[in-house]
Design a protein around this motif. Structure first.
Motif, PDB file in Angstrom:
ATOM      1  N   ALA A 163      38.964  37.964  36.225  1.00 51.90           N
ATOM      2  CA  ALA A 163      37.906  37.463  35.336  1.00 51.90           C
ATOM      3  C   ALA A 163      37.736  38.303  34.070  1.00 51.90           C
ATOM      4  O   ALA A 163      37.645  37.728  32.967  1.00 51.90           O
ATOM      5  CB  ALA A 163      36.592  37.360  36.109  1.00 51.90           C
ATOM      6  N   PRO A 164      37.692  39.643  34.152  1.00 51.37           N
ATOM      7  CA  PRO A 164      37.525  40.410  32.905  1.00 51.37           C
ATOM      8  C   PRO A 164      38.681  40.254  31.935  1.00 51.37           C
ATOM      9  O   PRO A 164      38.515  40.496  30.734  1.00 51.37           O
ATOM     10  CB  PRO A 164      37.439  41.862  33.410  1.00 51.37           C
ATOM     11  N   ARG A 165      39.825  39.821  32.422  1.00 55.14           N
ATOM     12  CA  ARG A 165      40.991  39.619  31.558  1.00 55.14           C
ATOM     13  C   ARG A 165      41.141  38.165  31.128  1.00 55.14           C
ATOM     14  O   ARG A 165      42.116  37.800  30.471  1.00 55.14           O
ATOM     15  CB  ARG A 165      42.265  40.068  32.290  1.00 55.14           C
TER      16      ARG A 165
END
Length: 429
Positions: A169-171
């Motif tokens: 998700a953060p990427r």
């Protein structure tokens, strides 16, 4: 739990007496549900054999979509003609660019990777967790350019999708679950297929929920759900109330689709079969736990680890892992030996995708560019954990677990007999 095995008995493959007579039948698959014949007859006489038929009444395809979404706890379900088609439209719905990299596990059926190619994207293979047979979150860190990941729940286990999503998700990496082997499996109470952004299912003949050939995509995203409808029905999605005689699909055309629609016959059969699924899970899972207990004291053989978060099993194939194997022999020998003992087919997993004869994109001229990138990307790469399971596991179809306690005792005795012979004559890899 006691398990008596004659340590001196010759294997059936070598002319010894088998554990179980060929006259003792094993459960067969598929099992037709009560009411299936009536539902198929309804379709036959309805004049609605497909969702592209002029409207006469409720479509079984719509009924199944609601039933399956409710069963999984998903907001939206879009049925398809095949599980492979489900993967293709799930990937297409993400809005990626041509040739973007998509991570897939090296140990899975070839359609997981070929669907990526069919969507105009580049499959990138990842090794698996040796304890579960599924991809682990650490695989994402090795590939900084991936834009999506297809996580496969393999055989009878589940991947840790929440851990994978925490890295993805953060990427900005989209997580798709390939839950073709996991209908009804749950992770901390949540159904397989509902843990990622999209979940894909197959209802092919051998699956625990089957209509011969079929599939579905589930999602909690309403925008994606509309896109999925168009992608599988030639740029059309369901209209609202439809007058009798009119087509139930409107040419909304916000994207360009293809025809991957599930037939009404397949949908009707799934509507009949779905209510049986949980009762079949109870029988299979009880027998699987008995087999685990019976094999606990048998040296040299084991089952996959089950993560504590996986609080509901869905058996598709059950891997029996023989750690030592006879010198000069592999699990092809173990599969043949086990088959001879119990008169039921046991078989090795297919080759990992990097050496699969079914994944050779350079044999298809229309994807030559992707094929060249795929070959270059995987040149000299190795996948030791996928290779180990592919060379040491022997698989049993889930139908074997629809029987009684006696069946599991016969199976455990046969596995122990083969394992003891393997230990005595072991080579090491």
């Amino acid at each position: 739990m006691s398990l008596h095995v004659d340590a001196g008995a010759a294997l059936a493959i070598d002319g010894g007496p088998p554990v179980r007579s060929a006259e003792a039948p094993w459960p067969r698959w598929p099992v037709a549900a009560p009411g299936a014949e009536d539902m198929l007859r309804q379709v036959l006489h309805s004049r609605q054999w497909a969702i592209t038929s002029p409207h006469e009444g409720e479509l079984f395809e719509r009924r199944f979509a609601e039933m399956f979404a409710g069963y999984l706890g998903a907001r939206h379900c879009v049925p398809t003609d095949h599980g492979s088609s489900a993967l293709v439209i799930a990937l297409e719905s993400l809005g990626l660019s041509e040739g973007d990299a998509v991570l897939v596990p090296a140990l899975t059926w070839v359609a997981t990777a070929t669907a990526v190619l069919r969507a105009g994207l580049l499959p990138v293979l990842a090794d698996i967790d040796p304890r579960t047979g599924s991809m682990a979150a650490g695989a994402l860190s090795e590939h900084p350019d991936i834009r999506a990941v297809v996580v496969v729940h393999w055989a009878c286990g589940m991947a840790d999708v929440p851990a994978i999503d925490a890295v993805a998700a953060p990427r900005g990496i989209a997580v798709i679950e390939d839950a073709a082997q996991a209908h009804g499996a749950r992770w901390a109470g949540r159904a397989a297929g509902t843990l990622g952004r999209l979940g894909c299912f197959s209802m092919q003949h051998s699956k625990v929920l089957t209509c011969g050939e079929g599939g579905a995509v589930v999602t909690g995203d309403e925008v994606l759900a509309g896109q999925l409808e168009e992608l599988r029905a030639d740029s059309r999605r369901y209209r609202g109330r439809t007058p009798v005689g009119e087509l139930p699909l409107a040419e909304t055309a916000t994207t360009m689709g293809a025809n991957f629609c599930l037939s009404e016959f397949g949908a009707a059969l799934l509507c009949a079969q779905l209510p049986l699924l949980d009762a079949q899970h109870v029988v299979r899972n009880r027998n699987y736990e008995l087999l685990r207990q019976l094999l606990a004291s048998v040296a040299g053989v084991r089952l996959l680890d089950r993560p504590p978060e996986q609080d509901a099993l869905s058996l598709y194939e059950v891997p029996i892992i023989f750690d030592p194997l006879p010198a000069g022999s592999g699990n092809t020998w173990a599969a043949a030996a086990l088959t001879a003992e119990i008169s039921m087919r046991a078989y090795p997993p297919r080759a990992p995708l990097h050496r699969s004869p079914l994944l050779q994109p350079w044999k298809k001229s229309t994807i030559a560019g992707l094929a060249g990138r795929f070959a270059a990307r995987h040149r000299d790469r190795v996948f030791p954990h996928a290779e180990y399971l592919a060379r040491h596991a022997v698989l049993l179809h889930h139908s074997a677990f629809l029987g009684a306690e006696r069946d599991m005792r016969d199976l455990a005795r046969a596995v122990a007999k083969v394992a003891r012979h393997a230990e005595r004559t072991a080579g090491r890899d």
